[in-house]
Scaffold this motif. Structure first.
Motif, short mmCIF file in Angstrom:
data_model
loop_
_atom_site.label_atom_id
_atom_site.label_comp_id
_atom_site.label_asym_id
_atom_site.label_seq_id
_atom_site.Cartn_x
_atom_site.Cartn_y
_atom_site.Cartn_z
N MET A 1 37.68 50.08 56.70
CA MET A 1 38.59 50.74 55.79
C MET A 1 39.91 49.99 55.72
O MET A 1 40.51 49.88 54.67
CB MET A 1 38.79 52.18 56.27
N GLY A 2 40.35 49.47 56.86
CA GLY A 2 41.62 48.74 56.92
C GLY A 2 41.57 47.45 56.12
O GLY A 2 42.54 47.05 55.48
N VAL A 3 40.41 46.75 56.16
CA VAL A 3 40.25 45.50 55.42
C VAL A 3 40.33 45.77 53.92
O VAL A 3 40.97 45.02 53.16
CB VAL A 3 38.92 44.82 55.80
N PHE A 4 39.71 46.86 53.47
CA PHE A 4 39.74 47.24 52.06
C PHE A 4 41.18 47.49 51.61
O PHE A 4 41.58 47.05 50.53
CB PHE A 4 38.86 48.48 51.84
N LEU A 5 41.96 48.20 52.41
CA LEU A 5 43.35 48.48 52.05
C LEU A 5 44.19 47.20 52.01
O LEU A 5 45.05 47.05 51.13
CB LEU A 5 43.95 49.48 53.03
N ILE A 6 43.94 46.28 52.92
CA ILE A 6 44.67 45.01 52.92
C ILE A 6 44.34 44.20 51.67
O ILE A 6 45.23 43.64 51.02
CB ILE A 6 44.37 44.21 54.21
N ILE A 7 43.06 44.15 51.30
CA ILE A 7 42.65 43.43 50.08
C ILE A 7 43.26 44.09 48.85
O ILE A 7 43.77 43.41 47.96
CB ILE A 7 41.11 43.38 49.99
N LEU A 8 43.26 45.41 48.79
CA LEU A 8 43.85 46.13 47.67
C LEU A 8 45.35 45.87 47.59
O LEU A 8 45.89 45.64 46.50
CB LEU A 8 43.57 47.64 47.82
N LEU A 9 46.03 45.85 48.70
CA LEU A 9 47.46 45.59 48.74
C LEU A 9 47.75 44.15 48.27
O LEU A 9 48.69 43.93 47.50
CB LEU A 9 48.00 45.82 50.15
N LEU A 10 46.95 43.20 48.72
CA LEU A 10 47.12 41.81 48.27
C LEU A 10 46.90 41.67 46.77
O LEU A 10 47.63 40.95 46.08
CB LEU A 10 46.18 40.88 49.03
N LEU A 11 45.89 42.36 46.26
CA LEU A 11 45.66 42.32 44.82
C LEU A 11 46.84 42.89 44.05
O LEU A 11 47.24 42.34 43.02
CB LEU A 11 44.38 43.08 44.46
N LEU A 12 47.40 43.99 44.51
CA LEU A 12 48.55 44.59 43.83
C LEU A 12 49.77 43.68 43.88
O LEU A 12 50.52 43.56 42.91
CB LEU A 12 48.88 45.95 44.44
N ILE A 13 50.00 43.02 45.02
CA ILE A 13 51.16 42.14 45.15
C ILE A 13 50.98 40.87 44.31
O ILE A 13 51.90 40.42 43.64
CB ILE A 13 51.38 41.78 46.64
N LEU A 14 49.80 40.30 44.31
CA LEU A 14 49.54 39.04 43.61
C LEU A 14 49.09 39.23 42.16
O LEU A 14 48.78 38.25 41.49
CB LEU A 14 48.49 38.23 44.38
N TRP A 15 49.05 40.46 41.67
CA TRP A 15 48.53 40.72 40.32
C TRP A 15 49.26 39.96 39.20
O TRP A 15 48.60 39.45 38.29
CB TRP A 15 48.54 42.22 40.03
N PRO A 16 50.58 39.82 39.22
CA PRO A 16 51.23 39.05 38.14
C PRO A 16 50.74 37.60 38.04
O PRO A 16 50.70 37.03 36.96
CB PRO A 16 52.72 39.09 38.50
N TRP A 17 50.34 36.98 39.15
CA TRP A 17 49.84 35.62 39.12
C TRP A 17 48.34 35.57 38.84
O TRP A 17 47.84 34.58 38.35
CB TRP A 17 50.15 34.92 40.44
N ILE A 18 47.63 36.62 39.18
CA ILE A 18 46.18 36.65 39.00
C ILE A 18 45.79 37.11 37.60
O ILE A 18 44.79 36.67 37.04
CB ILE A 18 45.53 37.60 40.06
#
Length: 137
Positions: A1-18
Motif C-alpha cells: 500500500m505504501g509503494v502505491f501511495l509513493i507512486i501516486l505522489l510522484l505522479l502528482l508532483i511530476l504531472w506538469p512534466w509528464i
C-alpha cells in the motif's frame, strides 16, 4: 500500500512534466484506432495485418537468395522516379487555346424599396468555345 501511495505522489508532483507525453500518446493511440476502424469499414486490412504480410513477403524474398529483406524494401520505397515531372507532363498534356467570352449586363437585385428581399437574378456564362491544337502526329 505504501509503494502505491509513493507512486501516486510522484505522479502528482511530476504531472506538469509528464502530461505532454501522456496527451501525445493518447492522441496517437486514438488516431491509430480511428485509422484501423476506417480501414475495417473500407474492407482494407489493418496496419498489423499489412505488417504481417510485408514481413512474410520479405521473408520469402530473402529465402530466394537476394539482398537482405529490409534493404530491398527500403530501396523499393525510396527509388527515384524514372522520368522527371516535366517530361511526364509533356507526354500526356494537351494544348488548348482559349478564347474567353464575357457577358456583362445589369441584373436587378432586391433593394430597400422592394419587399421580397430573397429574390435576385444573376447572369451566368452561357457558352464556351475552344479550338484544339494538335502538334503531334
Amino acid at each position: 500500500m505504501g509503494v502505491f501511495l509513493i507512486i501516486l505522489l510522484l505522479l502528482l508532483i511530476l504531472w506538469p512534466w509528464i502530461s505532454p507525453y501522456v496527451t501525445r500518446w493518447i492522441r496517437m493511440f486514438m488516431a491509430r484506432r480511428a485509422e484501423d476502424m476506417m480501414r475495417r469499414m473500407m474492407g482494407m486490412p489493418s496496419r498489423k495485418e499489412e505488417r504481417r504480410r510485408a514481413r512474410a513477403a520479405s521473408a520469402s524474398a530473402g529465402n530466394q537468395g537476394g539482398a537482405s529483406p529490409g534493404t530491398d524494401r527500403r530501396a523499393r520505397r525510396h527509388r527515384a522516379p524514372r522520368q522527371d515531372a516535366a517530361s511526364m507532363l509533356r507526354s500526356v498534356a494537351e494544348d488548348v487555346e482559349f478564347t474567353e467570352i464575357r457577358e456583362f449586363g445589369s441584373a436587378p437585385i432586391a433593394g430597400a424599396d422592394e419587399t421580397p428581399r430573397h429574390k435576385y437574378n444573376e447572369e451566368q456564362v452561357s457558352d464556351v468555345e475552344f479550338t484544339e491544337i494538335k502538334d503531334r502526329p
